[in-house]
Design a protein around this motif. Structure first.
Motif, PDB file in Angstrom:
ATOM      1  N   PHE A 201      78.021  12.171  50.327  1.00  0.00           N
ATOM      2  CA  PHE A 201      77.326  11.298  49.387  1.00  0.00           C
ATOM      3  C   PHE A 201      75.830  11.606  49.347  1.00  0.00           C
ATOM      4  O   PHE A 201      75.265  12.165  50.299  1.00  0.00           O
ATOM      5  CB  PHE A 201      77.523   9.822  49.775  1.00  0.00           C
ATOM      6  N   ALA A 202      75.222  11.201  48.248  1.00  0.00           N
ATOM      7  CA  ALA A 202      73.765  11.157  48.133  1.00  0.00           C
ATOM      8  C   ALA A 202      73.368   9.710  47.898  1.00  0.00           C
ATOM      9  O   ALA A 202      74.077   8.962  47.222  1.00  0.00           O
ATOM     10  CB  ALA A 202      73.286  12.028  46.977  1.00  0.00           C
ATOM     11  N   VAL A 203      72.240   9.323  48.475  1.00  0.00           N
ATOM     12  CA  VAL A 203      71.695   7.982  48.250  1.00  0.00           C
ATOM     13  C   VAL A 203      70.324   8.128  47.612  1.00  0.00           C
ATOM     14  O   VAL A 203      69.438   8.792  48.171  1.00  0.00           O
ATOM     15  CB  VAL A 203      71.571   7.186  49.568  1.00  0.00           C
ATOM     16  N   GLY A 204      70.147   7.518  46.450  1.00  0.00           N
ATOM     17  CA  GLY A 204      68.869   7.547  45.774  1.00  0.00           C
ATOM     18  C   GLY A 204      68.069   6.287  46.057  1.00  0.00           C
ATOM     19  O   GLY A 204      68.598   5.171  45.970  1.00  0.00           O
ATOM     20  N   VAL A 205      66.816   6.460  46.433  1.00  0.00           N
ATOM     21  CA  VAL A 205      65.907   5.328  46.661  1.00  0.00           C
ATOM     22  C   VAL A 205      64.649   5.572  45.833  1.00  0.00           C
ATOM     23  O   VAL A 205      64.267   6.710  45.560  1.00  0.00           O
ATOM     24  CB  VAL A 205      65.556   5.148  48.147  1.00  0.00           C
ATOM     25  N   GLY A 206      64.008   4.499  45.431  1.00  0.00           N
ATOM     26  CA  GLY A 206      62.795   4.608  44.643  1.00  0.00           C
ATOM     27  C   GLY A 206      61.559   4.370  45.483  1.00  0.00           C
ATOM     28  O   GLY A 206      61.583   3.623  46.463  1.00  0.00           O
ATOM     29  N   LEU A 207      60.475   5.033  45.106  1.00  0.00           N
ATOM     30  CA  LEU A 207      59.177   4.752  45.703  1.00  0.00           C
ATOM     31  C   LEU A 207      58.494   3.700  44.840  1.00  0.00           C
ATOM     32  O   LEU A 207      58.301   3.926  43.637  1.00  0.00           O
ATOM     33  CB  LEU A 207      58.317   6.017  45.768  1.00  0.00           C
ATOM     34  N   PRO A 208      58.189   2.528  45.387  1.00  0.00           N
ATOM     35  CA  PRO A 208      57.593   1.477  44.570  1.00  0.00           C
ATOM     36  C   PRO A 208      56.281   1.932  43.941  1.00  0.00           C
ATOM     37  O   PRO A 208      55.383   2.391  44.641  1.00  0.00           O
ATOM     38  CB  PRO A 208      57.384   0.318  45.559  1.00  0.00           C
ATOM     39  N   PHE A 209      56.233   1.858  42.606  1.00  0.00           N
ATOM     40  CA  PHE A 209      55.075   2.321  41.836  1.00  0.00           C
ATOM     41  C   PHE A 209      54.800   3.801  42.102  1.00  0.00           C
ATOM     42  O   PHE A 209      53.691   4.291  41.920  1.00  0.00           O
ATOM     43  CB  PHE A 209      53.831   1.479  42.122  1.00  0.00           C
ATOM     44  N   GLY A 210      55.845   4.506  42.553  1.00  0.00           N
ATOM     45  CA  GLY A 210      55.722   5.942  42.747  1.00  0.00           C
ATOM     46  C   GLY A 210      55.089   6.374  44.047  1.00  0.00           C
ATOM     47  O   GLY A 210      54.785   7.556  44.218  1.00  0.00           O
ATOM     48  N   GLN A 211      54.892   5.462  45.010  1.00  0.00           N
ATOM     49  CA  GLN A 211      54.238   5.869  46.249  1.00  0.00           C
ATOM     50  C   GLN A 211      54.863   5.187  47.457  1.00  0.00           C
ATOM     51  O   GLN A 211      55.479   4.128  47.352  1.00  0.00           O
ATOM     52  CB  GLN A 211      52.750   5.548  46.199  1.00  0.00           C
ATOM     53  N   ALA A 212      54.701   5.832  48.618  1.00  0.00           N
ATOM     54  CA  ALA A 212      55.187   5.261  49.875  1.00  0.00           C
ATOM     55  C   ALA A 212      54.315   5.779  51.012  1.00  0.00           C
ATOM     56  O   ALA A 212      53.758   6.886  50.933  1.00  0.00           O
ATOM     57  CB  ALA A 212      56.645   5.647  50.119  1.00  0.00           C
ATOM     58  N   PRO A 213      54.188   5.005  52.101  1.00  0.00           N
ATOM     59  CA  PRO A 213      53.449   5.508  53.261  1.00  0.00           C
ATOM     60  C   PRO A 213      54.093   6.774  53.798  1.00  0.00           C
ATOM     61  O   PRO A 213      55.322   6.858  53.935  1.00  0.00           O
ATOM     62  CB  PRO A 213      53.552   4.356  54.265  1.00  0.00           C
ATOM     63  N   ALA A 214      53.280   7.767  54.105  1.00  0.00           N
ATOM     64  CA  ALA A 214      53.802   9.036  54.594  1.00  0.00           C
ATOM     65  C   ALA A 214      54.633   8.847  55.859  1.00  0.00           C
ATOM     66  O   ALA A 214      55.660   9.509  56.043  1.00  0.00           O
ATOM     67  CB  ALA A 214      52.647   9.996  54.848  1.00  0.00           C
ATOM     68  N   GLU A 215      54.215   7.942  56.741  1.00  0.00           N
ATOM     69  CA  GLU A 215      54.949   7.747  57.993  1.00  0.00           C
ATOM     70  C   GLU A 215      56.360   7.231  57.734  1.00  0.00           C
ATOM     71  O   GLU A 215      57.296   7.550  58.487  1.00  0.00           O
ATOM     72  CB  GLU A 215      54.187   6.792  58.900  1.00  0.00           C
ATOM     73  N   SER A 216      56.549   6.459  56.647  1.00  0.00           N
ATOM     74  CA  SER A 216      57.891   5.964  56.321  1.00  0.00           C
ATOM     75  C   SER A 216      58.805   7.107  55.902  1.00  0.00           C
ATOM     76  O   SER A 216      59.968   7.192  56.337  1.00  0.00           O
ATOM     77  CB  SER A 216      57.806   4.926  55.199  1.00  0.00           C
ATOM     78  N   LEU A 217      58.300   8.015  55.062  1.00  0.00           N
ATOM     79  CA  LEU A 217      59.123   9.142  54.625  1.00  0.00           C
ATOM     80  C   LEU A 217      59.362  10.122  55.774  1.00  0.00           C
ATOM     81  O   LEU A 217      60.440  10.712  55.876  1.00  0.00           O
ATOM     82  CB  LEU A 217      58.461   9.847  53.452  1.00  0.00           C
ATOM     83  N   GLU A 218      58.384  10.275  56.646  1.00  0.00           N
ATOM     84  CA  GLU A 218      58.580  11.154  57.796  1.00  0.00           C
ATOM     85  C   GLU A 218      59.697  10.618  58.690  1.00  0.00           C
ATOM     86  O   GLU A 218      60.556  11.380  59.165  1.00  0.00           O
ATOM     87  CB  GLU A 218      57.286  11.286  58.593  1.00  0.00           C
ATOM     88  N   ALA A 219      59.735   9.310  58.884  1.00  0.00           N
ATOM     89  CA  ALA A 219      60.786   8.714  59.712  1.00  0.00           C
ATOM     90  C   ALA A 219      62.154   8.887  59.071  1.00  0.00           C
ATOM     91  O   ALA A 219      63.130   9.234  59.740  1.00  0.00           O
ATOM     92  CB  ALA A 219      60.486   7.234  59.935  1.00  0.00           C
ATOM     93  N   LEU A 220      62.240   8.676  57.763  1.00  0.00           N
ATOM     94  CA  LEU A 220      63.520   8.819  57.079  1.00  0.00           C
ATOM     95  C   LEU A 220      63.978  10.272  57.047  1.00  0.00           C
ATOM     96  O   LEU A 220      65.182  10.557  57.078  1.00  0.00           O
ATOM     97  CB  LEU A 220      63.409   8.281  55.643  1.00  0.00           C
ATOM     98  N   ALA A 221      63.031  11.194  56.997  1.00  0.00           N
ATOM     99  CA  ALA A 221      63.383  12.611  56.953  1.00  0.00           C
ATOM    100  C   ALA A 221      63.936  13.110  58.276  1.00  0.00           C
ATOM    101  O   ALA A 221      64.532  14.186  58.328  1.00  0.00           O
ATOM    102  CB  ALA A 221      62.163  13.437  56.561  1.00  0.00           C
ATOM    103  N   CYS A 222      63.765  12.336  59.329  1.00  0.00           N
ATOM    104  CA  CYS A 222      64.271  12.749  60.634  1.00  0.00           C
ATOM    105  C   CYS A 222      65.741  12.389  60.836  1.00  0.00           C
ATOM    106  O   CYS A 222      66.311  12.639  61.911  1.00  0.00           O
ATOM    107  CB  CYS A 222      63.425  12.128  61.744  1.00  0.00           C
TER     108      CYS A 222
END
Length: 392
Positions: A201-222
């Motif tokens: 599966f793929a899960v799509g999530v949105g970045l609110p107003f097109g942005q997110a804290p870098a540390e949040s995406l780094e954690a999810l990418a792990c």
């Protein structure tokens, strides 16, 4: 920077908080280490924010010249292949979607090669869409030349077969009079769960107003065994999850403040960075948008777009939105369908939109959308009601 050109790693753009870099990975693909590395770089070298644009580009801002050089070195070490020159775009699930008519990536690669070998110069923002079909079609995405897959392995443009795609694209780019979209249908919905060809599966999530804290995406990418795709609509898709891993990954994204529900009211708000990130910004547009989305949720039912713009350039939503809040000399102009309602200080403007949501909730007929209610009430009546209730 050439007028009309997009900012890139090679040619960043100066903004109010430093240099801005826009990255377009080939076929929208990023490995987990690549996304984690870029997010870490945003934390260490820039303003700590990662953005995804309306067309699905990755954007980092707040760099110094030395920071951009360090980012370029990181991109090389992570072996991230970036599109340069004419953008040849494919869908976010290209090659993965069982509903896809044809995998567009081989043709897109051939077209990139043909454009590079041609030596011809094209408009700074020229783009080609190669749409293989499936659940995340690109028929809403404006471009100069569009190719669509048809049954039998053929490609067409506006329903007509294309025998030589490379020659057709080169001629089309040379003759282009500007970008056009192929349809007025609502864009495909990237937010949510999508089944892939291999049963995962793929899960799509949105970045609110097109942005997110870098540390949040780094954690999810792990997360283990996951790759990523960027999507139009300011969204990110994690691909390669099994059924058992879906709830945990979605829950982690939600806990980090990302959009996991297509009905999230933040999706009905388009907001640029505003001040202080942009030197032209008169108001803190994105900070205001977060407050407005929470306080005016009944207004943001998906039937309209509220555009919160830091200045009159309207970068976040070039088309006229039903509701606009535009920064002017440190204040905000509130307008309905282009008709001015009031000029307010930022705090009063947020109050006004909360009160407008209350008015819509009280006045809306059964089954009526917020947009329908606003249209029925009309700008003059709404402006009078707001002037009676809110004082700047």
């Amino acid at each position: 920077m050439r007028r009309g050109a997009c900012p890139s790693l090679a040619v960043p753009m100066a903004t109010g908080d430093g240099l801005l870099v826009r990255l377009n990975p080939v076929d929208r693909q990023l490995s987990a280490p690549a996304l984690a590395g870029l997010a870490h770089a945003a934390s260490e070298l820039s303003n700590g924010i990662v953005e995804i644009t309306a067309r699905g580009s990755l954007q980092l801002r707040g760099f110094t010249e030395a920071g951009v050089a360090a980012l370029a070195g990181l991109v090389a070490r992570l072996d991230i292949e970036l599109t340069t020159g004419v953008a040849v775009e494919t869908g976010a699930l290209a090659g993965l979607d069982p509903a896809e008519i044809a995998d567009p990536r081989p043709l897109a690669a051939a077209l990139r090669g043909a454009i590079a070998r041609s030596g011809r110069g094209f408009a700074p923002k020229a783009s080609v869409v190669v749409d293989g079909g499936g659940v995340l079609r690109l028929d809403h995405l404006a471009c100069d030349v569009r190719l669509e897959a048809t049954e039998g392995g053929q490609w067409s443009c506006r329903g007509r077969p294309v025998e030589d795609p490379a020659a057709f694209v080169l001629d089309g780019l040379a003759a282009s009079c500007g970008r056009t979209a192929a349809t007025t249908r609502p864009p495909a919905e990237p937010i949510g769960v999508h089944r892939l060809r291999d049963g995962r599966f793929a899960v799509g999530v949105g970045l609110p107003f097109g942005q997110a804290p870098a540390e949040s995406l780094e954690a999810l990418a792990c997360s283990p065994a996951v790759a990523f795709r960027l999507s139009p609509g300011r969204a990110l898709l994690a691909v390669g999850l099994d059924a058992a891993g879906l709830p945990a990954w979605t829950g982690a994204a939600r806990a980090r403040g990302l959009v996991t529900d297509p009905a999230d009211p933040r999706r009905a708000v388009a907001a640029c960075p505003g001040c202080p990130a942009c030197g032209s910004g008169e108001i803190p547009a994105r900070a205001m948008a977060e407050v407005i989305a929470a306080r005016a949720a009944p207004l943001l039912d998906g039937s309209l777009v509220l555009h919160v713009s830091g200045c009159g350039k309207a970068c976040a939503h070039p088309r006229q939105a039903l509701l606009t809040l535009t920064g002017v000399d440190g204040a905000c102009d509130l307008a309905l369908d282009g008709v001015a309602l009031a000029r307010l200080r930022p705090a009063a403007a947020m109050d006004a939109l909360a009160r407008l949501a209350d008015l819509v909730s009280g006045q809306r007929s059964t089954g009526e959308t917020a947009a329908g209610c606003l249209g029925r009430l009309g700008g003059r009546r709404l402006g009078r009601l707001l002037r009676d209730r809110v004082h700047a």
